[in-house]
Structure formats: C-alpha cells, structure tokens
Scaffold this motif. Structure first.
Motif, PDB file in Angstrom:
ATOM      1  N   THR A 155       0.176  -0.935  -0.009  1.00 54.83           N
ATOM      2  CA  THR A 155       0.327  -0.090   0.160  1.00 54.83           C
ATOM      3  C   THR A 155       0.860   1.325  -0.034  1.00 54.83           C
ATOM      4  OG1 THR A 155       0.002  -0.471   2.663  1.00 54.83           O
ATOM      5  CG2 THR A 155      -2.237  -0.688   0.910  1.00 54.83           C
ATOM      6  N   CYS A 156       0.695   2.106  -0.872  1.00 54.20           N
ATOM      7  CA  CYS A 156       1.262   3.369  -1.446  1.00 54.20           C
ATOM      8  C   CYS A 156       1.140   4.108   0.350  1.00 54.20           C
ATOM      9  CB  CYS A 156       1.177   4.272  -2.061  1.00 54.20           C
ATOM     10  SG  CYS A 156       1.367   3.339  -3.614  1.00 54.20           S
ATOM     11  N   GLY A 157       2.255   4.255   0.733  1.00 50.63           N
ATOM     12  CA  GLY A 157       2.200   5.035   2.473  1.00 50.63           C
ATOM     13  C   GLY A 157       1.581   6.861   2.808  1.00 50.63           C
ATOM     14  N   PRO A 158       1.995   7.430   3.551  1.00 50.84           N
ATOM     15  CA  PRO A 158       1.738   9.182   3.436  1.00 50.84           C
ATOM     16  C   PRO A 158       3.318   9.355   2.595  1.00 50.84           C
ATOM     17  CG  PRO A 158       1.960   7.833   5.866  1.00 50.84           C
ATOM     18  CD  PRO A 158       1.884   6.586   5.212  1.00 50.84           C
ATOM     19  N   THR A 159       3.188  10.468   2.218  1.00 53.74           N
ATOM     20  CA  THR A 159       4.045  11.530   2.353  1.00 53.74           C
ATOM     21  C   THR A 159       4.313  12.187   3.557  1.00 53.74           C
ATOM     22  OG1 THR A 159       3.597  11.503  -0.138  1.00 53.74           O
ATOM     23  CG2 THR A 159       5.008  13.074   0.529  1.00 53.74           C
ATOM     24  N   VAL A 160       5.632  11.789   3.756  1.00 50.31           N
ATOM     25  CA  VAL A 160       5.070  12.700   5.141  1.00 50.31           C
ATOM     26  C   VAL A 160       5.930  13.555   5.231  1.00 50.31           C
ATOM     27  CG1 VAL A 160       5.159  10.682   6.931  1.00 50.31           C
ATOM     28  CG2 VAL A 160       6.998  11.373   6.215  1.00 50.31           C
TER      29      VAL A 160
ATOM     30  N   ASN B 255     -12.131   5.481  -3.888  1.00 45.44           N
ATOM     31  CA  ASN B 255     -12.065   6.551  -4.600  1.00 45.44           C
ATOM     32  C   ASN B 255     -11.553   7.981  -3.372  1.00 45.44           C
ATOM     33  OD1 ASN B 255     -12.994   8.611  -6.460  1.00 45.44           O
ATOM     34  ND2 ASN B 255     -14.248   7.386  -7.224  1.00 45.44           N
ATOM     35  N   PHE B 256     -12.043   8.875  -3.943  1.00 49.52           N
ATOM     36  CA  PHE B 256     -11.528  10.032  -3.475  1.00 49.52           C
ATOM     37  C   PHE B 256     -12.719  10.775  -2.177  1.00 49.52           C
ATOM     38  CE2 PHE B 256      -8.214  13.180  -4.598  1.00 49.52           C
ATOM     39  CZ  PHE B 256      -7.508  12.327  -5.100  1.00 49.52           C
ATOM     40  N   LEU B 257     -12.294  11.248  -0.895  1.00 48.04           N
ATOM     41  CA  LEU B 257     -13.227  11.623  -0.181  1.00 48.04           C
ATOM     42  C   LEU B 257     -13.410  13.006  -0.883  1.00 48.04           C
ATOM     43  CD1 LEU B 257     -13.034  11.292   3.720  1.00 48.04           C
ATOM     44  CD2 LEU B 257     -12.578  13.593   2.702  1.00 48.04           C
TER      45      LEU B 257
ATOM     46  N   ALA C 225      -1.808  14.083   7.498  1.00 48.10           N
ATOM     47  CA  ALA C 225      -2.799  12.773   6.775  1.00 48.10           C
ATOM     48  C   ALA C 225      -3.635  13.450   7.316  1.00 48.10           C
ATOM     49  CB  ALA C 225      -2.830  11.696   7.413  1.00 48.10           C
ATOM     50  N   HIS C 226      -4.345  13.620   6.182  1.00 43.73           N
ATOM     51  CA  HIS C 226      -5.888  14.874   6.106  1.00 43.73           C
ATOM     52  C   HIS C 226      -6.667  13.422   5.766  1.00 43.73           C
ATOM     53  CE1 HIS C 226      -5.934  14.311   1.354  1.00 43.73           C
ATOM     54  NE2 HIS C 226      -5.081  15.252   1.571  1.00 43.73           N
ATOM     55  N   ILE C 227      -8.475  14.116   6.338  1.00 47.55           N
ATOM     56  CA  ILE C 227      -8.727  12.565   5.983  1.00 47.55           C
ATOM     57  C   ILE C 227      -8.841  11.957   4.801  1.00 47.55           C
ATOM     58  CG2 ILE C 227     -10.194  13.272   8.593  1.00 47.55           C
ATOM     59  CD1 ILE C 227     -12.209  15.187   6.214  1.00 47.55           C
TER      60      ILE C 227
ATOM     61  N   GLY D  20      -4.200   1.921  -3.264  1.00 43.28           N
ATOM     62  CA  GLY D  20      -4.005   3.261  -2.523  1.00 43.28           C
ATOM     63  C   GLY D  20      -4.764   4.062  -3.504  1.00 43.28           C
ATOM     64  N   GLY D  21      -5.114   5.086  -3.834  1.00 44.26           N
ATOM     65  CA  GLY D  21      -6.174   6.144  -4.042  1.00 44.26           C
ATOM     66  C   GLY D  21      -5.713   6.078  -5.208  1.00 44.26           C
ATOM     67  N   VAL D  22      -7.255   6.908  -5.939  1.00 48.27           N
ATOM     68  CA  VAL D  22      -7.005   6.817  -7.247  1.00 48.27           C
ATOM     69  C   VAL D  22      -5.805   7.665  -8.223  1.00 48.27           C
ATOM     70  CG1 VAL D  22      -9.358   6.233  -8.206  1.00 48.27           C
ATOM     71  CG2 VAL D  22      -8.968   8.256  -7.162  1.00 48.27           C
TER      72      VAL D  22
ATOM     73  N   ARG E 285      -8.778   8.529   4.675  1.00 46.97           N
ATOM     74  CA  ARG E 285      -9.595   7.474   4.034  1.00 46.97           C
ATOM     75  C   ARG E 285      -8.750   6.368   3.175  1.00 46.97           C
ATOM     76  NH1 ARG E 285     -14.315   7.035  -1.220  1.00 46.97           N
ATOM     77  NH2 ARG E 285     -15.477   4.902  -0.635  1.00 46.97           N
ATOM     78  N   THR E 286      -8.944   6.320   2.366  1.00 43.02           N
ATOM     79  CA  THR E 286      -7.727   5.470   1.498  1.00 43.02           C
ATOM     80  C   THR E 286      -6.975   4.478   2.916  1.00 43.02           C
ATOM     81  OG1 THR E 286      -7.527   6.731  -0.057  1.00 43.02           O
ATOM     82  CG2 THR E 286      -5.333   5.334   0.042  1.00 43.02           C
ATOM     83  N   PHE E 287      -6.511   5.166   3.250  1.00 40.20           N
ATOM     84  CA  PHE E 287      -5.711   3.800   4.899  1.00 40.20           C
ATOM     85  C   PHE E 287      -6.906   3.511   5.305  1.00 40.20           C
ATOM     86  CE2 PHE E 287      -2.311   7.710   4.821  1.00 40.20           C
ATOM     87  CZ  PHE E 287      -1.942   7.216   3.920  1.00 40.20           C
TER      88      PHE E 287
HETATM   89  P1  AMP Z   1      -0.312  10.875   0.246  1.00 43.26           P
HETATM   90  O1  AMP Z   1       0.417  11.334   1.599  1.00 43.26           O
HETATM   91  O2  AMP Z   1      -0.268  11.794  -0.990  1.00 43.26           O
HETATM   92  O3  AMP Z   1       1.191  10.225  -0.688  1.00 43.26           O
HETATM   93  O4  AMP Z   1      -1.453   9.980   0.289  1.00 43.26           O
HETATM   94  C1  AMP Z   1      -1.394   9.141   0.672  1.00 43.26           C
HETATM   95  C2  AMP Z   1      -2.772   8.379   0.357  1.00 43.26           C
HETATM   96  O5  AMP Z   1      -4.035   8.615  -0.191  1.00 43.26           O
HETATM   97  C3  AMP Z   1      -2.738   7.895  -1.556  1.00 43.26           C
HETATM   98  O6  AMP Z   1      -2.762   7.014  -2.240  1.00 43.26           O
HETATM   99  C4  AMP Z   1      -3.598   8.625  -2.013  1.00 43.26           C
HETATM  100  O7  AMP Z   1      -3.930   7.990  -3.123  1.00 43.26           O
HETATM  101  C5  AMP Z   1      -4.211   8.819  -0.602  1.00 43.26           C
HETATM  102  N1  AMP Z   1      -5.175  10.228  -1.375  1.00 43.26           N
HETATM  103  C6  AMP Z   1      -5.108  11.928  -1.674  1.00 43.26           C
HETATM  104  N2  AMP Z   1      -6.127  12.499  -1.631  1.00 43.26           N
HETATM  105  C7  AMP Z   1      -6.677  11.899  -0.940  1.00 43.26           C
HETATM  106  C8  AMP Z   1      -8.499  12.335  -1.136  1.00 43.26           C
HETATM  107  N3  AMP Z   1      -8.750  13.120  -0.983  1.00 43.26           N
HETATM  108  N4  AMP Z   1      -9.655  10.995  -0.812  1.00 43.26           N
HETATM  109  C9  AMP Z   1      -9.206   9.743  -0.898  1.00 43.26           C
HETATM  110  N5  AMP Z   1      -7.033   9.521  -0.797  1.00 43.26           N
HETATM  111  C10 AMP Z   1      -6.190  10.593  -1.156  1.00 43.26           C
END
Ligand code: AMP
Ligand code: ZN
Length: 463
Positions: A26-31, A260-262, A35-37, A228-230, A41-43
């Motif tokens: 699973t692609c994790g967070p970019t630290v 999908n996105f939130l 993290a936003h909601i 991962g997210g879309v 949601r993806t996690f």
């Molecule tokens: P990031 O920290 O930007 O690398 O993102 C971490 C994960 O969150 C990735 O799998 C993204 O696809 C996902 N992501 C980013 N923005 C959103 C959003 N608005 N809704 C759902 N998932 C998201």
C-alpha cells in the motif's frame, strides 16, 4: 473473494500466489504534513481490506511505505528550515498516532524510503544496463517510455499526448504530459543537504522508483495486491509497473485496487475552500474517533465519499444505537458462550457475503442493522434467552473484528469519570467556570471528552 482489479477493469476472484497468504503493498503517506481525512479514507479502505482477508482466514503480509524523501518533503523541510529527517520524523510520529486513534491495524512492515537507497540504486542500475533507462550529462537517469511496449495499462493514454524523448522531472504530472520520467535526480542547490552517492553522482531517487524497490524487496518480484487512492493510478502506479516489469521481465502485481476520493460537502477538499480537515481538526471539535472511523468506512471504496459534519453527527447516532444494542446483549447474556439464533447466523452470512463481493460495506452494514432490528424486537417480546443473547453478542463481536468501531469495555466510563462529570455539572450550576474548566481538563487528561448538549453532558471515549 472477488475484487475489482483496476488493471483488467473487472471483478476477479482473488487467488493469491501462495494459497492462503495475501501479500499487499500500500502506498503510504508522504510525511511532509499531517494526513488529511482523504488520505485517512484510503488508509481506512486498506484496513478494511486487510481485516476482511484475515476474517476470511487468509494470512496477510502488508507493506506500507513512508515517503520521506520526494519533491514535497524536500520543499517543506527547506521552508521549515529543518534537516529532512528531523522534519519528517514529526509527521511519521503523527501518522502512527492517527492510525492508533482510528483503530487502524498495523501493517507488517513500514519501510521508509530513506532506509532503502541501496535497493533503489540497484534497480535503476538494472534499468540502465538493460537500456530501458538513460543517463543525462548532468547525472540524472530517466526511464525511456518508448522502450516499454506495455506502458499505459492502468490508464488509457492518448498516443498523441505521449512525448518519448522529452523529459519530466517532477514526481507528479498529468496524463497529457507523458514523457520520460526521472528515476534518479541529480543533486540541485535546492536539495540542500539531501543527497546520496550513486554511480551517476550525488542525487536522490524519483518517487516512483521508491515504491518499486521497496515493494519488491519485501514482497518479491511478483506479488498479489497493490493498493492506493485513484490519484495514484497515474503516473505513480503506471510508472511502477513499467520500471518493475522492465527490470525483472516478470509480471509485477496481479491485482490493483484503488479507492475513490473523499470530498467535503461535495467539493474537492482544499485549504483555500476552508473545507480541509486533518484528524486533529475533528478531534478538536469534539467528534469521537469512533464516529470518524464509522463515517470513513461507511461508503463503498469505489464510490466517492462525501464527508460532512452532519454525516459525522449521524455516524455518532448510529454508533449510539449499536452501543445500546450491545448493552442489551451484555445485560441479558448468559456467562457461557451461547448459540446464535438463526436470524443472527443468517446476518453473519450476509455480512461475509457482502464483504467477499469486492468489500461491499454498505451491504455488510445493512446486515448488522437487520440483526439489531430483529434483536431489539426479540428483547422487547422477551423471546431471546441468555444463551441466545450471548450468541448474538458473539456474532456482533466477530463482525467488529472487521469493522473495529464498536465500543469496548474500556469505552464505558468508570465511577471516577462519572464523579468528575457530576462535580463539573455542580460547578457549572454554581457558575464557577474556573472550576468547571478544571474538571473538564481532568476528564480530558483521563482520555475522555465531555460535550454539553441540551440533554446534559455527553461523555465520549477518545479512541
Ligand atoms: P500522499 O500522502 O499524498 O502520498 O497520499 C496518501 C494516500 O492518500 C494515497 O494513496 C492517495 O491516493 C490518497 N489520497 C490523497 N488525497 C485523497 C482524497 N482526497 N481522498 C482519498 N484518498 C486520497
Ligand atoms: Zn507508492
């Protein structure tokens, strides 16, 4: 179990390479920030996936990386005037706190990109040796998209928008800017002290190669599932496939799943619209982590999730209903493990079937509400005995192994908390606001929050 595979664009039976054992990346967070909601949601989708697989009897090995070096982390640490490691550590810690708050199960491995430079350099070297990549005079390495015949499997690309030979340096770019992408970026002034020695000189990896290298290091050159997210589909995952398959000559991943996105109030979440929330923002507004978990989990992962504060209130009301039902089961249950009545058994089956069908959570939740509805009626007409109540409780707890939002024993306030609440109430009635605030602080320090409502003070466990 059936999953929707983004690469074949259809539902497929999930058949892990090793029977009974699913390997997931699973692609994790970019630290670079909290993290936003949307991220959460993806996690949360990935948590539902791993818990469901375990519930169905699979062993799961999940790897979630931490992107602690890329364009964004370097830029943000520079703006903060801090060394990269020191800067990202704060957000790594915050990320793990958020996972704990939302009761997201731990993955088996959390590799950080900066700990895996040798594997990344080796992978780039292989691509250069096999002539899928080329080195520029300034010490960068690019992947040559026209050497990869299968480029464009996860997303449909317009051949006219493909510009092989042109180069793109940024980690993120749009589909209409498809060009040779950076595997290795030569050190630049703005990288400050971020850089590693490589056969091409000092530099740093591109974001995409990080995930290829870490996933294959932990899970093998071909593994089962990548999520991962879309937004990760292009360019990130498309580039991961190209690099990995060209380097190994083997299929990289068998199933791709994207959530999908939130959106917030049906709008894209953005700081400028003032609809951007981190978990902390919501906790500061006294929403309970369980309600947030419930809401983030409640929509099908392939549907957009429309997040609203009213939805959070509703989520809390639903949890209250579930808690109340569990309380009834608890009070009526015999000590010995009971036998679930037939309607609870069929609810359990419906729950499992729904999840086996590409994680159909709305249907799985509907199965729970049917159990609650039938169960409450049975309690009302006294047709459920102690053994039956214990059986229903057992079924609900089994389902909560997947859902993770039901109340647990330590979510029920003990007499010490109740006493503080009563003292606070007395202080409020005496208009002694200082004392009332002091009581609130004590309650919060014990892990609870208290909210004043028209029906009196409401207590919530902060977990
Ligand atoms: P990031 O920290 O930007 O690398 O993102 C971490 C994960 O969150 C990735 O799998 C993204 O696809 C996902 N992501 C980013 N923005 C959103 C959003 N608005 N809704 C759902 N998932 C998201
Ligand atoms: Zn990734």
């Amino acid at each position: 179990m059936q999953v929707y595979n983004s690469i074949s664009r259809r539902l497929e039976e999930l058949e892990p390479l090793e029977p009974g054992h699913v390997r997931i990346y699973t692609c994790g967070p970019t630290v670079y920030d909290y993290a936003h909601i949307g991220n959460l949601r993806t996690f949360m989708f990935e948590d539902l996936l791993r818990r469901t697989l375990k519930h169905l009897g699979y062993r799961v090995t999940q790897v979630m990386n931490l992107t602690d070096v890329d364009d964004k982390t370097i830029r943000a640490s520079r703006e903060a005037g801090l060394p990269l490691q020191q800067y990202t550590q704060r957000f790594k810690d915050a990320f793990f706190e958020d996972l704990a708050t939302l009761n997201i199960e731990s993955a088996e491995h959390y590799p950080a990109a900066t700990d895996h430079l040798p594997a990344m350099i080796k992978l780039v070297e292989t691509l250069v040796t096999k002539e899928y990549a080329y080195v520029t005079d300034d010490g960068c390495v690019y992947f040559s998209i026209d050497k990869c015949e299968t480029y464009g499997r996860l997303v449909t690309l317009n051949p006219e928008s493909m510009r092989p030979g042109e180069r793109v340096d940024h980690d993120e770019y749009e589909k209409d800017g498809v060009a040779d992408f950076a595997l290795w970026k030569a050190w630049k002034e703005e990288d400050g002290d971020v850089g590693w020695d490589s056969p091409w000189g000092r530099g740093r990896p591109g974001w995409h190669i990080e995930c290829s290298a870490m996933s294959m290091q932990y899970l093998g050159e071909t593994f089962d599932l990548h999520t991962g997210g879309v937004d990760n589909r292009f360019p990130h995952h498309e580039d991961e496939i190209a690099q990995s398959e060209c380097a190994t000559g083997k299929p990289f991943v068998r199933y791709w799943m994207h959530s999908n996105f939130l959106v917030v109030e049906n709008k894209k979440m953005s700081k400028s619209l003032g609809n951007f929330y981190t978990l902390r923002d919501l906790l500061d507004k006294d929403y309970s982590p369980r309600a947030i978990r419930y809401l983030l989990l409640s929509a099908h992962y392939r549907q957009q999730l429309n997040f609203t504060l009213a939805g959070l209130e509703q989520a809390q009301a639903t949890l209250d209903r579930i808690d109340e039902f569990m309380g009834r089961c608890e009070a009526a249950a015999a000590d010995a493990p009971g036998t679930p009545p037939h309607w609870a058994e069929s609810g359990r089956r419906a729950f499992d079937e729904a999840l086996k069908h590409d994680l159909n959570i709305p249907e799985a939740l509907a199965a729970i509400f049917t159990i609650i509805h039938t169960g409450n009626a049975a309690f009302d007409d006294r047709s459920l005995d102690g053994a039956g109540a214990a059986g229903v409780r057992g079924v609900m707890r089994e389902m909560d192994a997947v859902l993770g939002f039901m109340a647990h024993e330590n979510d029920v306030a003990g007499p010490d908390i109740e006493k503080l609440v009563a003292q606070r109430q007395a202080a409020r009635e005496a208009k002694d606001w200082a004392e009332s605030d002091r009581m609130r602080d004590e309650i919060v320090a014990l892990g609870w929050s208290v909210k004043d409502t028209p029906h009196g003070a409401e207590l919530r466990k902060q977990r």
